[in-house]
Design a protein around this motif. Structure first.
Motif: not given
Length: 466
Positions: A321-331
């Protein structure tokens, strides 16, 4: 109970490598899938003399197309995560029966939708904002598109089960086949054969049929972990109803887009006329460009979260989840900056009409004003679905669309003078999105902690029973 370790890599491979492995194909598939409608609009928008009216007409079809896609999500978005959870528990038999029940429900829904669209497509289009100038284009497109409903349902719906097993590349390839066919067929039917918007619809139906064949061929073949079999196609309500409950949130998100489009189009038609509605078609196209890669990223994470939640791997659930959140925000932040700096470049993808471009560019900046934080919304909502939290996922979907955006479309213009009311309608979107992200974040903090604690409780009970 049949067990399988065929997809045990979901619980063992490094998180970063695994998300990259699954998300890149699903993001690609989402972007390519978007081409079905976007390519149509690009070609139609550049038709000689009638391009602007034809584009607006096809734009009015989008709410209906969203509803068709939403029914696919109703079945698959709940069924695929539950199948992943069952696989995480080692229960392949129940996972297959879940998929089979969902397949049969999609067939039934497809038949009903096709009949409704063929009988009432013109009335629906007029209700959804078509004008006397655009109804002929809208009706011509939708009448033919209706025949492809079953292909859309099965392609979008059953492809989710390919991704849920960890075969993200296969899921991407099934979409690529149809998208490439659409790109090739569109100019042939629209321009070479002179069929205009009807030609675009014919090309879309044929392309979706091609994708559908590839999806079903894989799920019936030997390489699929979960296989479609005659013995599993009977609808088991004990399995099907929880899938429908979990799929309700994605359904609300997508189906509500049609209701929202009707509200946007009717308000904009009154304040700004056909050009304002045409601009809205472009704005929603850009928003799709923003949303689909985010959804693709989240769909890549879904089988990992669902599998590990079923397998009670708490640390991996938190990490993904933490990785998903980080990648989603960057995009979302990157795309937001692009839209703010180059709005005309984004708008010019869909039209070459100078007047429409001049109108759309500033509207795009307003409409996408808080796009940068939307990565939070998508990451949290997909995680709710991945964990099987139906009530929470429905709550955030209803909050954003019905509680916030729908009233704001009519309330915000009340605070602006007559010359700014069209702008005020567009402004409703970022206001609603900001409030929705805030609500989702607060709810997620409590519900995610509760889900993780439930894993600890289950492990403790299991250890005590031994």
């Amino acid at each position: 109970m049949n067990t399988t370790n065929d997809n045990a890599f979901l619980g063992t491979e490094p998180i970063g490598k695994l998300l990259f492995k699954l998300a890149i194909p699903t993001i690609s598939a989402q972007l390519i899938n978007m081409l079905y409608n976007v390519v149509d609009r690009i070609y139609i928008g550049h038709m000689a003399e009638v391009g602007d009216l034809a584009l607006t007409g096809v734009g009015v079809c989008m709410p209906i197309i969203m509803i068709v896609s939403a029914f696919a999500a109703l079945i698959s978005s709940g069924g695929a995560p539950r199948a992943s959870i069952f696989m995480g528990r080692g229960d392949k038999d129940t996972a297959e029966r879940t998929m089979g029940s969902c397949f049969s429900m999609q067939i039934i829904i497809s038949i009903i939708l096709t009949a409704v669209l063929l009988i009432w497509h013109r009335d629906l289009l007029l209700a959804f904002g078509a004008s006397e100038n655009t109804i002929s284009f809208a009706a011509g497109y939708m009448q033919i598109y209706a025949f492809g409903t079953i292909f859309v349902q099965l392609t979008l719906g059953m492809n989710a089960y390919i991704t849920a097993q960890g075969f993200a590349k296969v899921g991407m390839y099934t979409v690529v086949v149809g998208a490439v066919a659409n790109i090739i067929l569109d100019p042939i039917f629209i321009f070479a054969l002179g069929l205009g918007v009807r030609g675009a619809a014919v090309a879309t139906v044929i392309s979706q049929a091609i994708s559908c064949v590839f999806v079903l061929a894989f799920l019936m073949g030997k390489k699929s972990i979960l296989r479609l079999r005659l013995s599993t196609l009977k609808i088991d309500l004990k399995l099907a109803l929880p899938c429908l409950a979990l799929g309700l949130a994605p359904f609300v998100m997508q189906a509500s887009e049609s209701v929202i489009s009707v509200c946007f189009n009717s308000s904009l038609q009154g304040y700004g006329g056909d050009i304002a509605v045409g601009a809205m078609t472009i704005l929603t196209s850009v928003m799709q460009f923003a949303m689909l890669p985010l959804q693709g990223l989240a769909q890549g994470a879904q089988p990992i979260i669902s599998y590990n939640y079923g397998a009670k791997n708490k640390d991996r659930v938190k990490a993904i989840f933490k990785l998903l959140l980080c990648c989603s925000l960057i995009y979302s932040v990157t795309l937001w900056l692009g839209v703010l700096i180059f709005p005309r470049a984004f708008a010019s993808i869909f039209t070459s009409e100078a007047a429409l471009l001049d109108f759309t560019a500033p509207a795009l900046r307003i409409y996408c004003a808080v796009l940068g934080i939307f990565g939070i919304q998508v990451a949290c909502q997909m995680t709710f679905v991945s964990l099987g939290k139906a009530l929470s996922s429905v709550a955030v979907a209803v909050m954003r669309k019905f509680v916030l955006l729908l009233p704001l479309i009519y309330i915000v213009p009340l605070f602006f003078d007559s010359g700014m009311k069209t702008t005020a309608v567009y402004l409703a979107e970022p206001i609603a999105d900001f409030l929705a992200v805030t609500f989702t974040t607060v709810l997620f903090i409590f519900q995610f902690k509760k889900a993780l604690n439930s894993i600890d409780a289950d492990i403790e009970v299991h250890s005590t029973s031994k």
